[in-house]
Write an enzyme that holds these catalytic residues in place. Structure first.
Site, short mmCIF file in Angstrom:
data_model
loop_
_atom_site.label_atom_id
_atom_site.label_comp_id
_atom_site.label_asym_id
_atom_site.label_seq_id
_atom_site.Cartn_x
_atom_site.Cartn_y
_atom_site.Cartn_z
CD GLU A 1 -3.69 1.96 1.77
OE1 GLU A 1 -4.47 0.99 2.20
OE2 GLU A 1 -4.28 3.14 1.96
CD GLU B 1 -5.96 4.86 -1.90
OE1 GLU B 1 -6.84 4.48 -0.80
OE2 GLU B 1 -5.24 4.08 -2.49
#
Ligand code: AHR
Length: 493
Positions: free
Chosen positions: A171, A283
């Site tokens: 991220e 995720e």
């Protein structure tokens, strides 16, 4: 009466078992107090909780991502090797905590071997350097007479670990990341990381850091990195206290995969990239209750969340062409299917669909026709981007279905989520060119959509099985309100 029509020849592709992957992060009680608890009577001599290992086995995870997550953006892996008493205790900035470093690379690899999963390491592209990433690959996979490979040997591990999957940061677009970057800066940096990691071990497979799959970040990163990577990682968390939003939001994964597949195809075509690039959905989960950084993220899941998780898995099966790795976030305690205390554990509601799918989903995905009632979500007056994400979606089929069969066409598994809050749905399952000889239904259900499991009531939401009266080429089955059903049908010609 609803109808599901199945033609065994209408194949979508092969289901990659790596979609049943897991993820562990140094966060709250996921590792310490979750999978790893030194000195506990429930742990083995290495500190691995035996009861947790037992509960994990039926989930049949093929791959396990580690060590983060946000944590990795300030993790220096060299702190986590060598004698445990000499390892430094560090301040941990991503989750405002402290890291003892008692669980590190060698413990992680041992854990993977014990559980029978492939390791998947995400490197620190925040505070970490290219040298550290290079050294990590060498420590794990090096076979030469060189410093880091020799250090692994000195630490008692003569054979290389052969870690195949390596993520290029986590991220990296997010302000919450240590060392966040613009997409352009990330591409420049990641190319150099990719270079030294691949030069160290050309056999590794790299994963670029994407966002949701539909963002400009994804487009720019794919344009810059597709030629260097085998996978593009995307993340999605959904969830809402509103029942229908909660169970329908996983359809966002559908959008993510369609858009991301098109982006990948465009880049590969324009840049003449011959090798495939797949999505690693590394995720995904329901997560909306325990969002605070210091909350420990100990989400308590209800039955409606189990329906959402099953819908995610159906989406992955239907998009088997593009999604080849997926990692449920996370594995124990932290937004997880397994919840521990020092005395034991219980299985959360979402454990049950995960286990049933891992056990019964077959290797070939089928394109089925579903004819059922649909539901239109009323517009929300919540203006936040998260609440607005489903704008323009729907109406949604109340039954969400994935179908898979084995290579020989002898076993057919239908995974059916009845999202109707109040009504059971009677359904005819109609087969083309096959008849059913034997059938069994496994149903995840509970007293109400908000039923949860707990130490006191560990089986409020559980799996019940029922054998079916079958003959001929159709089966009539009633799917209970707010339930997940896995129908396993044995076929004859
Ligand atoms: O899984 C919890 C967190 O969600 C991860 O650390 C991060 O990658 C994401 O924002």
């Amino acid at each position: 009466m609803a109808r599901i029509k199945v033609d065994l020849d209408r194949t979508l592709g092969e289901v990659d078992r790596r979609i049943f992957g897991g993820f562990i992060e140094h966060l709250g009680r996921c590792i310490y107090g979750g999978i790893y608890e030194e000195g506990s009577p429930l742990s083995d001599e290495r500190g691995f909780r035996r009861d947790v290992l037992e509960a994990l086995k039926p989930l049949r995870m093929p791959v396990l991502r580690w060590p983060g997550g946000n944590f990795v953006s300030n993790y220096h892996w060299q702190d986590g090797i060598g004698p445990k008493e000499k390892r430094p205790r560090r301040i941990e900035l991503a989750w405002h905590s402290e890291e003892s470093n008692r669980f590190g690379t060698d413990e992680y690899i041992q854990y993977c071997r014990t559980l029978g999963v492939e390791p998947y390491i995400c490197v620190n592209m925040g505070s970490g350097t290219m040298d550290e990433a290079q050294a990590w690959v060498e420590y794990c996979n090096g076979t030469g007479n060189t410093y880091w490979a020799n250090l692994r040997r000195a630490n008692g591990h003569s054979e290389p670990y052969n870690v195949k999957y390596w993520g290029l940061g986590n991220e990296m677009y997010g302000a919450w990341q240590i060392g966040a970057l613009s997409a352009e800066d990330y591409v420049k940096k990641a190319i150099e990381f990719a270079k030294v990691m691949k030069l160290t071990d050309p056999s590794i497979q790299l994963v670029s850091c994407g966002q949701n799959g539909w963002n400009d970040w994804d487009r720019i990163v794919l344009e810059g990195l597709a030629r260097y990577v085998d996978f593009h990682s995307i993340h999605l968390y959904t969830g809402s206290p509103d029942y229908y939003r909660n169970v329908f939001e996983p359809h966002l994964a559908d959008k993510a995969l369609r858009i991301c597949q098109a982006l990948i195809e465009q880049v590969r075509y324009n840049q003449r990239i011959a090798h495939p690039v797949y999505v690693a959905y590394d995720e995904w989960n329901v997560w909306y209750r325990q969002r605070g950084r210091t909350s420990g993220l100990e989400e308590r899941y209800d039955l409606s969340d189990a329906l959402a998780v099953a819908t995610y898995l159906n989406v992955f099966v239907r998009h088997c062409q593009i999604v080849r790795i997926a990692n449920l976030a996370q594995m124990v305690n932290v937004i997880a299917p397994i919840f521990t205390s020092q005395e034991g554990l219980f299985l959360q509601t979402i454990y049950h669909p995960l286990r049933l799918y891992a056990e019964h989903v077959q290797e070939i995905a089928l394109d089925v026709h579903v004819d059922c009632e649909r539901f239109e979500l009323p517009p929300t007056d919540d203006p936040t981007p998260r609440a607005q994400r489903l704008q323009g979606f729907g109406p949604f089929d109340l039954l969400d279905v994935s179908a898979t069969r084995d290579a020989d066409g002898q076993t057919l598994t239908l995974a059916v989520v009845n999202r109707d809050r109040a009504q059971a749905i009677q359904t005819t399952v109609q087969l083309t060119d096959a008849h059913v000889t034997h059938g069994i239904a496994y149903v995840v259900d509970g007293p109400s959509p908000n039923a949860v499991n707990s130490f006191e009531q560990p089986k409020q939401v559980d799996v019940h099985s029922q054998s079916l009266e079958v003959s001929g080429s159709s089966v009539v089955h009633t799917f209970p309100a707010h339930s997940v059903t896995v129908l396993r049908l044995e076929l004859g010609a």
